[in-house]
Scaffold this active site. Structure first.
Site, PDB file in Angstrom:
ATOM      1  N   GLU A  59      19.604  41.886  72.867  1.00 55.65           N
ATOM      2  CA  GLU A  59      18.396  41.382  72.197  1.00 55.65           C
ATOM      3  C   GLU A  59      17.894  42.394  71.167  1.00 55.65           C
ATOM      4  O   GLU A  59      17.490  42.029  70.062  1.00 55.65           O
ATOM      5  CB  GLU A  59      17.304  41.109  73.221  1.00 55.65           C
ATOM      6  CG  GLU A  59      17.608  39.903  74.099  1.00 55.65           C
ATOM      7  CD  GLU A  59      16.610  39.793  75.243  1.00 55.65           C
ATOM      8  OE1 GLU A  59      15.680  38.995  75.114  1.00 55.65           O
ATOM      9  OE2 GLU A  59      16.763  40.512  76.246  1.00 55.65           O
ATOM     10  N   LYS A  88      16.016  38.612  88.033  1.00 51.51           N
ATOM     11  CA  LYS A  88      16.378  38.649  86.612  1.00 51.51           C
ATOM     12  C   LYS A  88      17.363  39.764  86.251  1.00 51.51           C
ATOM     13  O   LYS A  88      17.291  40.867  86.769  1.00 51.51           O
ATOM     14  CB  LYS A  88      15.128  38.825  85.743  1.00 51.51           C
ATOM     15  CG  LYS A  88      14.217  37.619  85.692  1.00 51.51           C
ATOM     16  CD  LYS A  88      14.880  36.368  85.117  1.00 51.51           C
ATOM     17  CE  LYS A  88      15.196  36.485  83.644  1.00 51.51           C
ATOM     18  NZ  LYS A  88      13.992  36.517  82.807  1.00 51.51           N
ATOM     19  N   SER A 115      13.453  42.545  85.673  1.00 50.52           N
ATOM     20  CA  SER A 115      12.081  42.132  85.415  1.00 50.52           C
ATOM     21  C   SER A 115      11.177  42.795  86.432  1.00 50.52           C
ATOM     22  O   SER A 115      11.552  42.962  87.593  1.00 50.52           O
ATOM     23  CB  SER A 115      11.988  40.613  85.531  1.00 50.52           C
ATOM     24  OG  SER A 115      10.664  40.223  85.841  1.00 50.52           O
ATOM     25  N   HIS A 141      27.573  24.138  64.514  1.00 55.41           N
ATOM     26  CA  HIS A 141      26.207  23.646  64.789  1.00 55.41           C
ATOM     27  C   HIS A 141      25.834  23.856  66.255  1.00 55.41           C
ATOM     28  O   HIS A 141      24.999  23.138  66.789  1.00 55.41           O
ATOM     29  CB  HIS A 141      26.051  22.160  64.441  1.00 55.41           C
ATOM     30  CG  HIS A 141      26.610  21.774  63.110  1.00 55.41           C
ATOM     31  ND1 HIS A 141      25.834  21.699  61.970  1.00 55.41           N
ATOM     32  CD2 HIS A 141      27.874  21.482  62.718  1.00 55.41           C
ATOM     33  CE1 HIS A 141      26.601  21.346  60.944  1.00 55.41           C
ATOM     34  NE2 HIS A 141      27.854  21.228  61.371  1.00 55.41           N
TER      35      HIS A 141
END
Ligand code: ARG
Length: 458
Positions: A291, A284, A278, A157
């Site tokens: 992804e 970043k 970024s 979980h």
């Protein structure tokens, strides 16, 4: 009817818009090599059963070899008027050989031809995928060896549950990938059954030898029902199912590492060469590859869905709808192959932040279940032990401390006799060493699994 292999019955040229709409050459040209190999085997068989002469078969072989060279040298002309790769190659053959070329399609239909070519393509795709999977397994195995001292919090979980060795974690993915590879091997059994010779749908009145073609092309057996062959795409549904499962595994792993690379987790450092920045935030470092690996799973699932909807409700036998199967097939394969190709170097390049992991390892009561199991061994019934440890955890939360920080008296207060020996079991590293069951994260278990995989993957 200019150039069409089926032009005889028609009195008008096909509308150009229809040609553009019905073509598949733009994507099925990648079947060219399988089409040529299957045609050569077919020609050999035709000559052996005396439907064509040995010399004619020889000329066909030679001309097909020339066509292969032309295609590979980018000197082959494609045209939507010729629809697909099968018609292109046959037309080129006829152009080279005239009447001899016009004999190749004896006892063959594009329906069994396309099924044969696709099966040969899938066979090769399976072999490629199995190699790529193995490379990724090797990458995970290297990481398992490299990080064999590291203990990770294991989650259920996404809440801290029990400690696991980092090697155990990597071995989990090696197991998943092995099932993916085994699944492909199993799928191959149904792929490797020869369609050719089923002709359009009913077989042929000509004296062909399908076993010989199967032997020449490396098929294990010959499909026993021509009507089935002409419509069968379940081998593709199955293959895409295999691809979906690989993508799902990669997607889950990507999600995990995306989380692990955050400041919040700070478990891993992804290689710079596999991340992007970024355009506005200078600090970043984004895990875009992971992804997209997670995102592309959608695309592979969509391909399987595409294929299932395509075959849903189709009457026997061949229907032109089936031409669209290859759109889904190629896209799903290309996507999964590219993901696997990137996953391995990404694993190799990722560093585990040992200190950061260790610094918070005692948080989250990772030793609680082992403590409960210790109490069970002191003859406390499981449910009572569970309740006692639950109470201890609640106490720790009130006092903002760990189980090992509680005093003997506090243990005794929860249940008399509870304090005896507990300090030998508390703390993550002691808890970890207490594991012993087969397949568990027990260090000896993990070490023997690593040895096993070193053998299997070498
Ligand atoms: N281009 C077709 C396909 O890829 C080839 C089979 C065509 N057969 C037919 N009877 N029109 O499926």
């Amino acid at each position: 009817m200019s150039g069409k292999t089926w032009g005889g019955r028609f009195s008008a040229d096909t509308d150009k818009r229809v040609e553009a709409y019905t073509e598949s050459i733009s994507y099925d040209r990648r079947l060219y090599i399988h089409d040529i190999h299957a045609s050569k085997a077919h020609a050999t068989m035709l000559s052996e059963v005396k439907l064509i002469s040995v010399d004619e078969a020889k000329s066909i072989h030679q001309a097909l070899d020339e066509i292969q060279v032309q295609i590979e040298a980018n000197e082959f002309t494609y045209s939507t008027s010729m629809e697909d790769i099968h018609s292109h190659i046959e037309s080129a053959l006829i152009k080279k050989l005239g009447d001899v070329g016009r004999k190749l399609h004896t006892a063959r239909s594009r329906n069994d031809q396309v099924a044969t070519d696709v099966k040969m393509w899938v066979r090769e795709a399976i072999a490629q995928l199995q190699l790529k999977i193995r490379t990724l397994q090797q990458a995970f195995l290297e990481s398992a060896k490299e990080n064999n001292e590291v203990v990770l919090p294991g989650y259920t979980h996404l809440q801290r549950a029990q400690p696991v060795l980092a090697s155990h974690y990597f071995l989990a993915y090696i197991e998943k990938l092995q099932r993916d590879s085994d699944r492909l091997a199993d799928c191959r059994k149904r792929v490797n059954v020869l369609p050719l010779g089923a002709a359009a749908l009913a077989g042929t009145s000509l004296p062909i030898n399908r076993d010989r073609v199967a032997q020449l092309l490396g098929f294990d057996s010959v499909a026993a029902n021509s009507l089935d062959v002409s419509s069968d795409r379940d081998f593709l549904v199955e293959f895409l199912g295999c691809l979906v499962q690989i993508a799902l595994h990669l997607g889950g792993w990507s999600e995990e590492w995306i989380l692990w690379s955050t400041t919040e987790f700070n478990f891993i450092d992804l290689p710079d060469s596999f991340c992007t920045g970024s355009s506005i935030m200078p600090h970043k470092k984004n895990p875009d590859v992971l992804e997209l690996m997670r995102g592309k799973t959608a695309r592979v699932i969509a391909s399987l869905t595409h294929l299932m909807i395509l075959v849903k409700g189709l009457p026997l036998a061949y229907n032109r709808d089936l031409q669209e199967d290859k759109v889904a097939l190629f896209d799903a394969f290309d996507t999964v192959a590219a993901s696997l190709d990137l996953a391995a170097p990404l694993v190799f390049g990722t560093k585990f932040r040992h200190e950061s992991i260790k610094a918070r390892l005692e948080d989250g009561f990772l030793d609680a279940t082992t403590l409960m199991e210790y109490l069970i061994q002191q003859d406390i019934p499981m449910r009572s032990a569970h309740e006692a440890v639950g109470k201890l955890v609640r106490l720790c939360e009130q006092k903002r401390c760990k189980l090992a920080d509680l005093s003997k008296e506090q243990y005794e207060e929860v249940r008399t006799g509870l304090s005896s020996g507990v300090y030998n079991i508390l703390g993550v590293s002691r808890a970890l060493r207490a594991f012993r069951s087969f397949g568990s994260t027990a260090p000896e278990q993990v070490a023997s699994q690593i040895n096993l995989w070193v053998d299997r993957l070498s």
